[in-house]
Design a protein around this motif. Structure first.
Motif, PDB file in Angstrom:
ATOM      1  N   ARG A 150      -5.444   4.982 -11.082  1.00 24.37           N
ATOM      2  CA  ARG A 150      -4.554   5.916 -11.796  1.00 24.37           C
ATOM      3  C   ARG A 150      -3.821   6.817 -10.808  1.00 24.37           C
ATOM      4  O   ARG A 150      -2.626   7.081 -10.965  1.00 24.37           O
ATOM      5  CB  ARG A 150      -5.347   6.754 -12.802  1.00 24.37           C
ATOM      6  N   MET A 151      -4.505   7.263  -9.765  1.00 24.74           N
ATOM      7  CA  MET A 151      -3.862   8.110  -8.759  1.00 24.74           C
ATOM      8  C   MET A 151      -2.737   7.320  -8.069  1.00 24.74           C
ATOM      9  O   MET A 151      -1.655   7.859  -7.841  1.00 24.74           O
ATOM     10  CB  MET A 151      -4.874   8.599  -7.728  1.00 24.74           C
ATOM     11  N   GLU A 152      -2.993   6.054  -7.765  1.00 19.74           N
ATOM     12  CA  GLU A 152      -1.973   5.221  -7.137  1.00 19.74           C
ATOM     13  C   GLU A 152      -0.778   5.011  -8.067  1.00 19.74           C
ATOM     14  O   GLU A 152       0.371   5.025  -7.624  1.00 19.74           O
ATOM     15  CB  GLU A 152      -2.573   3.888  -6.703  1.00 19.74           C
ATOM     16  N   GLU A 153      -1.049   4.833  -9.368  1.00 17.51           N
ATOM     17  CA  GLU A 153       0.034   4.684 -10.347  1.00 17.51           C
ATOM     18  C   GLU A 153       0.881   5.952 -10.414  1.00 17.51           C
ATOM     19  O   GLU A 153       2.117   5.896 -10.414  1.00 17.51           O
ATOM     20  CB  GLU A 153      -0.535   4.382 -11.739  1.00 17.51           C
ATOM     21  N   LEU A 154       0.216   7.099 -10.468  1.00 16.48           N
ATOM     22  CA  LEU A 154       0.934   8.377 -10.524  1.00 16.48           C
ATOM     23  C   LEU A 154       1.734   8.608  -9.237  1.00 16.48           C
ATOM     24  O   LEU A 154       2.877   9.076  -9.279  1.00 16.48           O
ATOM     25  CB  LEU A 154      -0.044   9.536 -10.747  1.00 16.48           C
ATOM     26  N   PHE A 155       1.145   8.254  -8.109  1.00 16.92           N
ATOM     27  CA  PHE A 155       1.833   8.391  -6.824  1.00 16.92           C
ATOM     28  C   PHE A 155       3.120   7.574  -6.835  1.00 16.92           C
ATOM     29  O   PHE A 155       4.180   8.060  -6.438  1.00 16.92           O
ATOM     30  CB  PHE A 155       0.913   7.941  -5.689  1.00 16.92           C
ATOM     31  N   LEU A 168      -3.743  10.717   6.851  1.00 19.06           N
ATOM     32  CA  LEU A 168      -3.331  12.120   6.684  1.00 19.06           C
ATOM     33  C   LEU A 168      -1.994  12.222   5.961  1.00 19.06           C
ATOM     34  O   LEU A 168      -1.811  13.077   5.098  1.00 19.06           O
ATOM     35  CB  LEU A 168      -3.235  12.809   8.053  1.00 19.06           C
ATOM     36  N   ASP A 169      -1.057  11.341   6.308  1.00 19.52           N
ATOM     37  CA  ASP A 169       0.244  11.352   5.641  1.00 19.52           C
ATOM     38  C   ASP A 169       0.130  10.980   4.168  1.00 19.52           C
ATOM     39  O   ASP A 169       0.790  11.579   3.317  1.00 19.52           O
ATOM     40  CB  ASP A 169       1.226  10.416   6.349  1.00 19.52           C
ATOM     41  N   VAL A 170      -0.698   9.994   3.859  1.00 26.80           N
ATOM     42  CA  VAL A 170      -0.896   9.604   2.462  1.00 26.80           C
ATOM     43  C   VAL A 170      -1.543  10.757   1.693  1.00 26.80           C
ATOM     44  O   VAL A 170      -1.106  11.100   0.589  1.00 26.80           O
ATOM     45  CB  VAL A 170      -1.738   8.312   2.347  1.00 26.80           C
ATOM     46  N   TYR A 171      -2.554  11.379   2.286  1.00 30.47           N
ATOM     47  CA  TYR A 171      -3.219  12.513   1.628  1.00 30.47           C
ATOM     48  C   TYR A 171      -2.214  13.638   1.362  1.00 30.47           C
ATOM     49  O   TYR A 171      -2.141  14.169   0.260  1.00 30.47           O
ATOM     50  CB  TYR A 171      -4.385  13.021   2.480  1.00 30.47           C
ATOM     51  N   ALA A 172      -1.407  13.965   2.382  1.00 28.04           N
ATOM     52  CA  ALA A 172      -0.408  15.027   2.213  1.00 28.04           C
ATOM     53  C   ALA A 172       0.604  14.652   1.140  1.00 28.04           C
ATOM     54  O   ALA A 172       0.985  15.489   0.311  1.00 28.04           O
ATOM     55  CB  ALA A 172       0.299  15.299   3.543  1.00 28.04           C
ATOM     56  N   ALA A 173       1.031  13.395   1.138  1.00 23.85           N
ATOM     57  CA  ALA A 173       1.998  12.949   0.132  1.00 23.85           C
ATOM     58  C   ALA A 173       1.388  13.007  -1.265  1.00 23.85           C
ATOM     59  O   ALA A 173       2.058  13.408  -2.225  1.00 23.85           O
ATOM     60  CB  ALA A 173       2.477  11.532   0.453  1.00 23.85           C
ATOM     61  N   LEU A 174       0.139  12.623  -1.387  1.00 26.00           N
ATOM     62  CA  LEU A 174      -0.541  12.702  -2.689  1.00 26.00           C
ATOM     63  C   LEU A 174      -0.608  14.145  -3.171  1.00 26.00           C
ATOM     64  O   LEU A 174      -0.299  14.440  -4.327  1.00 26.00           O
ATOM     65  CB  LEU A 174      -1.957  12.129  -2.594  1.00 26.00           C
TER      66      LEU A 174
END
Length: 107
Positions: free
Chosen positions: A68-73, A38-44
């Motif tokens: 790509r999402m991980e790179e952008l994060f 949940l925290d990762v989703y909220a942070a994303l």
């Protein structure tokens, strides 16, 4: 990073020392995993822009989109998803240990 993983490992050892069963430890770990997700989703959702999300959604391959999402994060937050999960897990473990100490002192 090894100090941080030690916090979580120490917490697991403390649970066993308190007499928690494998099932109880498993339930706590499931709760931490859910909290981490949940925290990762909220942070994303808060760190990625609408343009970022459009870029990721345009990638047909799921693995490439995830990468790509991980790179952008990491670009937006300065930490990897794994580091974020470790931070959440350590925060949970530290909070649990601190609460146990308060309960021991006050009760």
């Amino acid at each position: 990073m090894s100090d941080q993983s030690t916090i979580f490992t120490d917490w697991l050892a403390k649970l066993k020392a308190e007499g928690k069963t494998d099932e109880e430890v498993g339930q706590l770990l499931a709760g931490v995993a859910k909290l981490s997700a949940l925290d990762v989703y909220a942070a994303l959702m808060t760190s990625l822009t609408e343009e970022d999300m459009k870029e990721v959604e345009a990638i047909a391959d799921d693995e490439a989109a995830k990468k790509r999402m991980e790179e952008l994060f990491q670009q937006r937050t300065g930490m990897t998803v794994d580091e974020m999960v470790q931070k959440v897990q350590n925060g949970f473990a530290e909070g649990y240990i601190a609460q146990k100490q308060v309960n021991r002192i006050s009760g």
